[in-house]
Scaffold this active site. Structure first.
Site, PDB file in Angstrom:
ATOM      1  N   GLY B  14      -9.774 -55.786 108.366  1.00  0.00           N
ATOM      2  CA  GLY B  14      -9.378 -54.796 107.364  1.00  0.00           C
ATOM      3  C   GLY B  14     -10.576 -53.967 106.926  1.00  0.00           C
ATOM      4  O   GLY B  14     -11.642 -54.001 107.551  1.00  0.00           O
ATOM      5  N   LEU B  15     -10.389 -53.227 105.832  1.00  0.00           N
ATOM      6  CA  LEU B  15     -11.420 -52.284 105.412  1.00  0.00           C
ATOM      7  C   LEU B  15     -12.752 -52.960 105.086  1.00  0.00           C
ATOM      8  O   LEU B  15     -13.810 -52.456 105.469  1.00  0.00           O
ATOM      9  CB  LEU B  15     -10.940 -51.486 104.197  1.00  0.00           C
ATOM     10  N   ALA B  16     -12.722 -54.067 104.374  1.00  0.00           N
ATOM     11  CA  ALA B  16     -13.978 -54.704 103.969  1.00  0.00           C
ATOM     12  C   ALA B  16     -14.764 -55.163 105.191  1.00  0.00           C
ATOM     13  O   ALA B  16     -15.958 -54.875 105.329  1.00  0.00           O
ATOM     14  CB  ALA B  16     -13.696 -55.888 103.039  1.00  0.00           C
ATOM     15  N   GLY B  49      -1.559 -45.888  96.416  1.00  0.00           N
ATOM     16  CA  GLY B  49      -1.868 -44.917  95.378  1.00  0.00           C
ATOM     17  C   GLY B  49      -3.271 -44.386  95.356  1.00  0.00           C
ATOM     18  O   GLY B  49      -3.487 -43.230  94.994  1.00  0.00           O
ATOM     19  N   GLY B  50      -4.268 -45.198  95.722  1.00  0.00           N
ATOM     20  CA  GLY B  50      -5.596 -44.622  95.743  1.00  0.00           C
ATOM     21  C   GLY B  50      -6.722 -45.568  95.427  1.00  0.00           C
ATOM     22  O   GLY B  50      -6.532 -46.776  95.286  1.00  0.00           O
ATOM     23  N   HIS B 257       2.362 -57.304  90.597  1.00  0.00           N
ATOM     24  CA  HIS B 257       2.470 -55.854  90.462  1.00  0.00           C
ATOM     25  C   HIS B 257       3.795 -55.523  89.791  1.00  0.00           C
ATOM     26  O   HIS B 257       4.831 -56.067  90.171  1.00  0.00           O
ATOM     27  CB  HIS B 257       2.392 -55.200  91.839  1.00  0.00           C
ATOM     28  N   ARG B 273       3.862 -44.382  88.274  1.00  0.00           N
ATOM     29  CA  ARG B 273       3.710 -44.348  86.818  1.00  0.00           C
ATOM     30  C   ARG B 273       2.524 -43.476  86.432  1.00  0.00           C
ATOM     31  O   ARG B 273       2.573 -42.757  85.435  1.00  0.00           O
ATOM     32  CB  ARG B 273       3.551 -45.774  86.277  1.00  0.00           C
ATOM     33  N   GLU B 394     -10.825 -58.768  99.217  1.00  0.00           N
ATOM     34  CA  GLU B 394      -9.898 -59.628  98.480  1.00  0.00           C
ATOM     35  C   GLU B 394     -10.165 -61.113  98.718  1.00  0.00           C
ATOM     36  O   GLU B 394      -9.893 -61.946  97.857  1.00  0.00           O
ATOM     37  CB  GLU B 394      -8.446 -59.275  98.856  1.00  0.00           C
ATOM     38  N   SER B 410      -8.999 -52.114  94.273  1.00  0.00           N
ATOM     39  CA  SER B 410      -9.067 -53.039  95.416  1.00  0.00           C
ATOM     40  C   SER B 410      -9.491 -52.334  96.693  1.00  0.00           C
ATOM     41  O   SER B 410     -10.442 -52.767  97.349  1.00  0.00           O
ATOM     42  CB  SER B 410      -7.762 -53.780  95.638  1.00  0.00           C
TER      43      SER B 410
END
Lengths: 249, 666
Positions: B14-16, B49-50, B257, B273, B394, B410
């Site tokens: 993954g990204l990490a 979301g970002g 969540h 939201r 994570e 995250s």
């Protein structure tokens, strides 16, 4: 009240010399909101623990679970069983290396495609000063790049491709989509001449027969038809340019 | 025995993991990465979301900076975070966003002039500055004072992961796809790599490395209802735990969540939201302002999730054949906004619910989402207990998030930790003290041990079904170790999980082949998952307070006096063990830049730490002194809690903003 559905699954384990391809039937009750993700896991949990398939996100965003559903490539996790007939044939994607049953090695092929087409940004500056404000970009340009960047490399377009059935070295719509994405990106320094080197032949854009099943089956609804047509026009004009003009471009 | 040698072994695609791999490779080290799936399918792709970074480009982000991001993060964590790490993080996040921009991530950009947005249910016109036109845009997210969340529509994680993964290909980093680490190779003090299984052929081999990084993501699949991908089973956590030496930190801190779609648990982003979406009940009433007048729908996730469940308990849920849920209303954002900024949400609603979110409310209920706990590391990302073992993202308890992670922190952590830990792993490999001879003999022993264990498992005539044990575990976790916790439920959970762990020693497997075999995989994983599950439940039972996402109905107050400390869980070196051994690591209030207080939302009563008042007055004194001396925010920060030395040299330095131009000095 609940109606049963029968899944006829193409079973084959290429690692096992005794294994022969065969259709095996499993029947289970349909339920509201049940996707093929839920159905296949239910089969594995209660009927046949040896069944092989791939899921990761189960939300239609990772592209792991593409398979042939009644002859059409699609994401199994986004396929609701209530929308299927009472008997459905599931088969692995063609073209890609088979791991077993419904599991195919799309990842290996995609990495090869990426290496070949150099699907990374060719930036002006290798290591910019990260403390400084970023380079500006028009909001519409960023949106247009993202539109093509939404590709999830699921392999549906390649599985549905007429050329890919005949040419193992064809880069497929996924490959063209990548090139189109970087071509749209103002941060990429490559010219059409550079792209011509990558896809200006029959394993590239001139191999496309414009059947465009890729466009019809893309689960992300990428505008593949427009992008491939546009790319081909650009590559044709590259091919027709004198060599001098190409390097000066 | 096949043995692969490398300098850095990255477990997780993954990204990490990938970002750390690039860092180490650029420093000239050999890097080998393992991934359960093709790396672009990793769960990082699911972040919608970002990513938070205080760029302060949009008008509602004006005035944002590292200080505000730092305070939001620490408050969000309910003071569980390591504040040094939080400082390292907030200073690196803008650099991470800018690096990704330079690598091609198509971040959504600011458009100059007026645009209409929805804030607190009202239509508002915002005017973006001309000079900001074309810079990276930010949206609002929960628990933040400023609009700080950089995004690519609502496919942020996907776009980031593809960017970084393509950089990995550019840097010619080898990724062994469809491989799984089964055990760490170690001698009790030093980690030398991992025993690895090829998930296609079944071959078991050793990967030996100077530095080994666990970057395997979360463990959401311990729960029945989770937003996590099916590969998020905590196997990296288990690698460390099973050494018996490297502990896991704060495993009881589990985030739920607020908006998993009901009942499947698929995520719809907090951006819904953040962009103005509202939560409604059975009467169509917007209930969050009744509970949280300050932040309403945009309090932190732990708070919103609890309020939602509380409201359902009051009989205000919408009944359905699968149970009760609430509504997320984004119809007020309009079709155009949804089609451009929330398009994944739109697709998810259409596909899985058969509704158009521009016209219909979305059924939602809180679902397990994030594992704050992980392999406990120091600020360099290394385990203080096992030299050469690193963790990031994570899977790590670095500890940026404490007891509750903020939305958008995250994916930000993945790349930031990747940048930082990648450099520290490179330093580690550069250090001649760490170029010890790699003990092949030891690796062989570990490979043989794992092979024998798998062989035994494969042929054991057991009675238990691995898939069903897993389902049972998920039910227990969801029922007993969820959002609202109490002594009796947790005690019941621990006993049930212990029982399941014992049963898992008697799994039988119907298909006996050792190659690609999902049943075998499920069998060895469920045993490890049960160890993690019981670690979470046991930690939650012992922690008799409420902090962040860990809420005890029988101990509803945060208790800094007794519990301002991190849980460390060690798995005993005993075949029959069914419980971890717990130790605690205190957090030092006297060194905090932001001592414990009210978060700005949620419960207002808590039990103070005895050191807090003294630290608060000391901070006041320092603040006055720095102000008298004419010092700026940087001088104040430096005086309160210096941290820059903790960052790799290449990542130090201030961040430029429109309102904060960078002097031409280093």
């Amino acid at each position: 009240m609940s109606r049963p559905i029968t899944l006829q699954i193409l079973r084959y384990n290429p690692q096992n010399a005794a294994s022969r391809p065969r259709l095996q039937s499993y029947t289970l009750d349909k339920a509201d909101g049940m996707t093929l993700f839920i159905a296949l896991n239910e089969i594995r949990e209660h009927q046949d623990a040896t069944l092989q398939f791939d899921f990761v996100c189960r939300a239609g965003i990772c592209g792991s679970c593409a398979m042939m559903v009644n002859g059409r490539p699609r994401l199994a996790c986004r396929t609701l069983v209530n929308e299927l007939p009472d008997t459905v044939v599931l088969a692995p994607l063609p073209f890609f290396e088979l791991i077993g049953d419904l599991s195919v090695n799309t990842g290996k092929w995609m990495r090869g495609m990426s290496e070949r087409l150099q699907t990374w940004l060719h930036a002006r500056e290798e290591l910019p000063d990260l403390r400084r404000i970023e380079e500006k970009m028009e909001p519409e340009e960023a949106e247009a790049v993202y539109e093509m960047d939404r590709c999830i490399e699921c392999g549906c377009c390649v599985a549905a491709c007429g050329t890919a059935q005949m040419r193992q070295d064809f880069v497929g719509a996924v490959g063209f989509g990548k090139i189109a994405r970087f071509r749209l990106d103002p941060r990429d320094t490559r010219t059409d001449g550079d792209y011509y080197e990558l896809i200006g032949d029959d394993s590239g854009v001139f191999g496309c027969m414009s059947l465009l099943a890729c466009h019809d089956v893309c689960p992300k609804s990428l505008p593949l038809q427009t992008q491939i047509a546009f790319l081909r026009r650009k590559m044709v004009s590259q091919a027709l340019q004198p060599a001098v003009a190409q390097t000066a471009n | 025995m096949k043995t692969l040698m490398t300098d850095v072994l990255v477990v997780g695609g993954g990204l990490a993991g990938l970002r750390a791999a690039i860092g180490a490779k650029r420093r000239g080290h050999r890097v080998l990465a393992l991934s359960l799936v093709p790396p672009k399918r990793s769960h990082s792709a699911a972040a919608q979301g970002g990513m938070q970074a205080s760029l302060a480009n949009v008008i509602r982000g004006q005035g944002d900076c590292e200080d505000v991001h730092f305070e939001d993060t620490v408050r969000g964590s309910d003071w569980g975070a390591d504040q040094i790490v939080a400082r390292m993080f907030v200073n690196t996040a803008p650099k991470a966003v800018r690096e990704l921009a330079a690598w091609g991530t198509p971040w959504s950009r600011v458009r100059r002039g007026d645009h209409n947005v929805v804030i607190n249910g009202e239509k508002v016109t915002l005017t973006e500055r001309t000079e900001a036109h074309g810079l990276i845009a930010q949206r609002d997210f929960g628990g933040t004072k400023k609009w700080r969340t950089c995004h690519v529509s609502d496919g942020t994680g996907h776009a980031m992961l593809f960017t970084v993964s393509d950089q990995v290909i550019k840097h010619e980093i080898e990724v062994l796809e469809r491989t799984e680490a089964l055990a760490l190779i170690h001698d009790g003090e030093r980690c030398y790599g991992a025993v690895v299984r090829d998930l296609i052929s079944g071959e078991i081999f050793a990967c030996m490395a100077k530095a080994t990084l666990i970057a395997t993501g979360g463990a959401g699949r311990l729960y029945r209802v989770t937003t996590n991908a099916v590969i998020c089973e905590g196997m990296g956590h288990a690698l460390a735990l099973e050494t018996g030496i490297a502990p896991l930190g704060n495993m009881e801190a589990v985030q739920f969540h607020p908006t998993g779609i009901f009942p499947a648990g698929i995520l719809v982003t907090e951006g819904c939201r953040g962009d103005g979406g509202l939560l409604r009940d059975v009467d169509g009433h917007r209930f969050m302002p009744d509970y949280e007048p300050e932040k309403k729908e945009l309090a932190s996730r732990d708070v919103v999730s609890r309020r939602m469940e509380e409201h359902i308990r009051k009989g205000k849920g919408i009944p359905s054949r699968f149970g009760e849920h609430l509504w997320l209303d984004i119809t007020l954002l309009g079709k155009h906004h949804i089609e451009h900024n929330l398009r994944e949400v739109k697709e998810i609603c259409e596909t899985f619910l058969g509704i158009d979110p521009a016209r219909h409310w979305i059924p939602v209920r809180p679902a397990q989402h994030y594992t704050m706990g992980g392999v406990r590391t120091n600020p360099t990302g290394q385990s203080p207990w096992l030299t050469g073992l690193f963790a990031a993202g994570e899977a790590a308890c670095w500890d940026l998030h404490g007891f509750n992670r903020l939305g958008g922190n995250s994916v930000a952590e993945t790349v930031v930790a990747g940048m930082i830990v990648g450099e520290f792993m490179a330093d580690f490999c550069d250090d001649s003290a760490n170029t010890v001879a790699q003990p092949i003999k030891l690796a062989e022993e570990f490979v043989q041990r794992e092979s024998a264990a798998l062989n035994t498992l494969l042929h054991h005539p057991g009675k238990e079904n691995a898939f069903r044990l897993c389902t049972e575990m998920q039910e227990v976790m969801t029922r007993c170790v969820g959002i609202f916790r109490s002594h009796d439920d947790l005690q019941e959970g621990v006993s049930q999980l212990q029982r399941l762990l014992q049963k898992s020693r008697d799994i039988g497997i119907s298909g006996k082949h050792s190659g690609s075999n999902p049943e075998l995989v499920a069998a060895y994983r469920v045993r490890r998952m049960l160890k993690l599950a019981v670690t979470i439940a046991h930690g939650a039972l012992q922690r008799t307070e409420s902090r962040g996402a860990h809420f005890r109905e029988d101990f509803p107050q945060r208790n800094d006096e007794a519990w301002l400390k991190r849980t460390l869980a060690f798995w005993p070196d005993d075949r029959d063990a069914t419980l971890p051994r717990l130790e605690y690591e205190p957090l030092d209030v006297k060194r905090m830049e932001l001592p414990p207080g009210w978060r700005g939302y949620g419960a207002k009563d808590y039990i103070n730490h005895p050191d807090t008042p003294a630290r608060q007055s000391e901070i006041e004194r320092v603040r006055n002194r720095v102000q008298t001396e004419g010092g700026d925010r940087f001088a104040l920060q430096e005086a309160l809690m210096p941290y820059a030395d903790h960052l790799p040299e290449s990542l130090r330095g201030r961040n430029e903003r429109l309102d904060e131009p960078l002097e031409n000095n280093p």
